[in-house]
Design a protein around this motif. Structure first.
Motif, mmCIF file in Angstrom:
data_model
loop_
_atom_site.group_PDB
_atom_site.id
_atom_site.type_symbol
_atom_site.label_atom_id
_atom_site.label_comp_id
_atom_site.label_asym_id
_atom_site.label_seq_id
_atom_site.Cartn_x
_atom_site.Cartn_y
_atom_site.Cartn_z
ATOM 1 N N THR A 51 2.186 8.547 -2.462
ATOM 2 C CA THR A 51 0.722 8.447 -2.433
ATOM 3 C C THR A 51 0.242 8.031 -1.051
ATOM 4 N N TYR A 52 0.918 7.053 -0.445
ATOM 5 C CA TYR A 52 0.544 6.638 0.911
ATOM 6 C C TYR A 52 0.787 7.774 1.901
ATOM 7 N N THR A 53 1.942 8.396 1.801
ATOM 8 C CA THR A 53 2.294 9.474 2.735
ATOM 9 C C THR A 53 1.290 10.609 2.648
ATOM 10 N N ARG A 73 -1.759 10.476 1.652
ATOM 11 C CA ARG A 73 -3.082 10.053 2.092
ATOM 12 C C ARG A 73 -3.167 9.905 3.612
ATOM 13 N N ASP A 126 0.811 -1.219 0.000
ATOM 14 C CA ASP A 126 0.000 0.000 0.000
ATOM 15 C C ASP A 126 0.843 1.267 0.000
ATOM 16 N N GLY A 127 2.194 1.133 -0.027
ATOM 17 C CA GLY A 127 3.062 2.300 -0.026
ATOM 18 C C GLY A 127 3.621 2.636 1.337
ATOM 19 N N ARG A 128 3.124 1.971 2.392
ATOM 20 C CA ARG A 128 3.667 2.170 3.729
ATOM 21 C C ARG A 128 5.032 1.503 3.821
ATOM 22 N N LYS A 131 4.517 5.488 -5.187
ATOM 23 C CA LYS A 131 3.760 4.654 -4.246
ATOM 24 C C LYS A 131 3.951 5.149 -2.814
#
Length: 808
Positions: free
Chosen positions: A361-363, A365, A311-313, A358
């Motif tokens: 985008t996670y950061t 969000r 998820d990008g984490r 990626k």
């Protein structure tokens, strides 16, 4: 204004795609997406928070703690490291944007830092003060001092404050006196206020990285041997002691002798290590360390990919027992984005840009607080968002994520536009022309003339300058790309040069042969023979062909007949046997001049290329001699520009000024001094080149067109193709030397005009130039004695090399 700025970036990315391929378009879309997003975050989220919520109007400086809602705590102590990092952040923003708000914030941080944190009794920096600015008794740590140097140097770069630079030098001197480890290298990390020993002097990777970037920033503005030595020492320690050779990840802490004492891992720190040492090595300018850091940083980036979740984490790290640590501080993904973009620039592999997007985008969000501003502190060990943790404290600062935003913008904005544009031009316009239209399939080698439509003239004579430059061009392309076509073309040029142009009896090359290779002008022009040396030495670099190096060496030694032992430098032209020409013989290159700037500049270039592969004492002497002649005789001290023509004793013949040669010299002279390896000459050339670049700015018109030259104080509006090519490199070089973004703006301006007007997108190559009424010359030949691939190919290769879009 910031929204318009983002739209402008997207517009530029749209009109300047890297190629017509789907891959190139996708790369642009991803780049544009990341640049626009982080730019919006920087200007709409991070900066407003720090400008509106962190300023302490009651006690001065900035709050030492601000809660999650953006409320400052007027009772919290203030840490020097926080203020120093605020100083760096807003100094860097001021240097980038030249806006009043950043300057005001930087000045506020500088005034408070120097007024409250400097220890005037024992030297160095206090760790913290209370709300009234009174020193809180405690230890001194190198972490704080590294950021003090880092911030003060950036403030100097942004404002020119000599006091800030002197303060940075003083702190560095204090560290040298008390903290440097003369036995094992690096710096001890913890002391009492009076610099007495505190603790066991354990060393850590985190602090070494910040020491490294601090010394790199200091070395950018103070070219002194000691910070240069210490910076090199730290980079070598990083490469040889701090990176685990088995995992390509960082050890976290060490004993004095750099024995690892902690087996836990921090992926965030690995990510920081996957780009920062390379940036520091580039500031140092050591080619060997740069290459070693490239390899190490790429290996570290690859080894850290395991931290990236679907998820990008990111996983924060691994404990000493091997169990994953799922806590995630805000700074780790910020460093990961830079590391992935850096890996993309080094490899050209779009998977790295995918990873950067990626993580971002996670950061964006999860960690970006779009309601109250700034970023949340991070995630706890269970992966839950820490919504109530402070937004500001001793550790939570604007440094990591603001730096990430600025790095991504810098790496993927203007410079990327320029690199993608010239790369497309090189591979889809210039190379196809020279590998098809210019190849003489009738007589061998390359045509001596090709018209504007791309038709070769098989009857045209062939010049030494053109053939030697073609040899250099395809040799440097093969050195860069290792492709079969460039090698084939380089061999073709080499074989023709050796067979028809080289004089086996007296050395050097003939000036001209006819279409069948018969000598029609056997005069020895030093200008032409410098390109023989340049091309042959580059062919040797590309192929290892020993005969090419031998011929380059012989040509250099033959040119000794032309050396002026009285006034230094070289004469311009001679008979075949290198004796003086008969009185009245026409000099087809220099006219009435006995020496010219044009010849001296290319002698320096040729000798430096030969010196890369042949460390001969006489060659070294002549190279340094010519650089000094250029500095002392060629450059007009009153204007910062170059005289063009001289008598034998270097007396200028006229007041003619050539902006094209000025801006060419504004990068080439410094590059050659770096190759010569003389630090004093490097610094002299650096200063002279910046002045020459600045003096050349008046030649750039608002539409990006350039004035060619001045004669008797009057501008000449004709322009040959090579002038903007050299200008683009010179302007980018000035940006690299100064850090001032205005130089990139100018480079892009000149490139856009060149691409729009001078590049023949229908038939390939570039048009010859403009006439005196600034009208495009469409009918003039694309290939002749002077019109060659050297200037525009070199520009493309230089820009690509400098942006690390393709690695050699």
């Amino acid at each position: 204004m910031k929204v318009l700025k983002i739209l402008f970036v997207l517009f530029l990315l749209f009109i300047y795609p890297s190629s017509s391929s789907i891959y190139g378009q996708m790369k642009n879309e991803k780049t544009a997406q990341l640049v626009a997003a982080v730019e919006e975050n920087l200007y709409q989220n991070i900066i407003p928070f720090w400008a509106n919520h962190v300023v302490d109007d009651v006690n001065g400086g900035f709050y030492g703690m601000v809660n999650a809602a953006g409320e400052g705590d007027a009772t919290s102590p203030k840490a020097a490291s926080l203020t120093a990092r605020i100083l760096w952040t807003f100094s860097a923003l001021q240097r980038k944007d030249k806006d009043p708000q950043s300057l005001e914030m930087a000045r506020r941080a500088y005034a408070y830092f120097t007024g409250r944190f400097i220890d005037k009794e024992y030297g160095g920096v206090h760790h913290a003060v209370d709300i009234h600015g009174n020193v809180i008794p405690g230890h001194k740590d190198i972490f704080t001092h590294a950021f003090a140097i880092f911030g003060l140097c950036e403030y100097y770069r942004a404002t020119g404050s000599e006091e800030a630079l002197e303060e940075a030098k003083s702190i560095f001197a204090t560290l040298e006196q008390y903290a440097h480890d003369p036995v094992h290298g690096g710096y001890y990390e913890t002391f009492g206020r009076d610099w007495t020993v505190a603790g066991n002097h354990q060393k850590t990777s985190s602090i070494v990285l910040h020491e490294m970037e601090a010394l790199a920033n200091l070395y950018r503005v103070w070219k002194s041997p000691l910070p240069e030595s210490r910076l090199r020492e730290l980079i070598v320690l990083f490469l040889e002691k701090m990176v685990n050779p088995a995992t390509h990840r960082l050890y976290l802490s060490f004993s004095n002798d750099w024995t690892p004492v902690d087996r836990s891992e921090s992926y965030g720190l690995n990510m920081q290590g996957a780009w920062l040492p390379l940036a520091c090595a580039e500031a140092l300018g050591d080619d060997d360390l740069i290459e070693r850091c490239k390899m190490a940083c790429l290996s570290m980036a690859e080894a850290s990919v395991v931290a990236l979740q679907s998820d990008g984490r990111m996983i924060a790290g691994v404990g000493a027992d091997g169990s994953p640590d799922r806590a995630l501080p805000w700074w780790a993904p910020a460093e990961a984005v830079i590391a992935f973009v850096n890996a993309w620039q080094l490899t050209g592999d779009d998977v790295w840009m995918d990873r950067a997007l990626k993580v971002w985008t996670y950061t964006n969000r999860v960690l970006v607080d779009k309601k109250n501003g700034e970023w949340f502190y991070g995630l706890d060990r269970n992966g839950n968002l820490l919504k109530n943790a402070p937004k500001v404290n001793e550790w939570k600062c604007p440094y990591h994520h603001a730096r990430m935003c600025m790095e991504v913008i810098r790496r993927n904005d203007k410079l990327a536009l320029l690199a993608e544009g010239v790369e497309d031009n090189l591979y889809h316009n210039i190379i196809p022309f020279w590998t098809t239209a210019a190849v003489d399939t009738v007589n061998g080698g390359f045509y001596g003339a090709v018209d504007a439509a791309g038709a070769g003239d098989a009857s045209a004579a062939k010049g030494l300058i053109l053939n030697a430059r073609i040899l250099w061009t395809f040799s440097t392309l093969h050195l860069k790309d290792k492709d079969a076509l460039s090698l084939k073309m380089a061999r073709r040029a080499y074989e023709y040069l050796v067979t028809y142009f080289m004089d086996d009896t007296y050395g050097g090359g003939y000036y001209m042969v006819d279409r069948s290779g018969q000598v029609v002008n056997d005069m020895k022009y030093t200008y032409a023979n410098t390109f023989v040396i340049y091309g042959l030495s580059e062919y040797y670099r590309a192929t290892g062909h020993a005969k090419a190096l031998e011929l380059a060496q012989k040509t250099f030694l033959a040119m000794e007949h032309a050396h002026d032992d009285t006034f230094l430098g070289y004469g311009e032209f001679f008979r075949r046997d290198w004796s003086a020409p008969p009185a009245g013989t026409r000099n087809e290159i220099a006219g009435q001049a006995e020496k010219t700037t044009n010849t001296v500049l290319h002698e320096i270039e040729a000798f430096s290329n030969l010196y890369r592969v042949w460390k001969d004492p006489l060659l070294e002497k002549r190279l340094k001699e010519l650089i000094e002649v250029f500095l002392d005789k060629v450059i007009n001290p009153a204007t910062g520009r170059q005289f063009c023509e001289f008598k034998a004793d270097w007396t200028p013949l006229n007041a003619m000024e050539s902006y094209g040669h000025d801006i060419e010299g504004a990068w080439l002279l410094h590059e050659c001094a770096v190759i010569a390896g003389d630090n004093k000459l490097i610094e002299r050339c650096r200063n002279a080149c910046l002045k020459m670049a600045q003096a050349s700015v008046e030649a750039i018109l608002p539409d990006g067109r350039m004035i060619y030259e001045k004669r008797d104080g009057k501008p000449i509006f004709s322009m040959q193709w090579w002038v903007p090519a050299e200008a683009i490199v010179g302007l980018v070089h000035a940006w690299q030397l100064s850090g001032e973004e205005i130089w990139l703006d100018r480079a892009l301006l000149v490139w856009r005009y060149t691409d729009r007007v001078l590049v023949d997108k229908e038939r390939g190559e570039w048009f010859y130039g403009l006439d005196r009424e600034a009208q495009l010359i469409r009918g003039m030949s694309k290939v002749n004695v002077w019109k060659c691939p050297y200037h525009n190919v070199r520009m493309c290769v230089e820009i690509i090399r400098r942006t690390n879009k393709r690695t050699q």
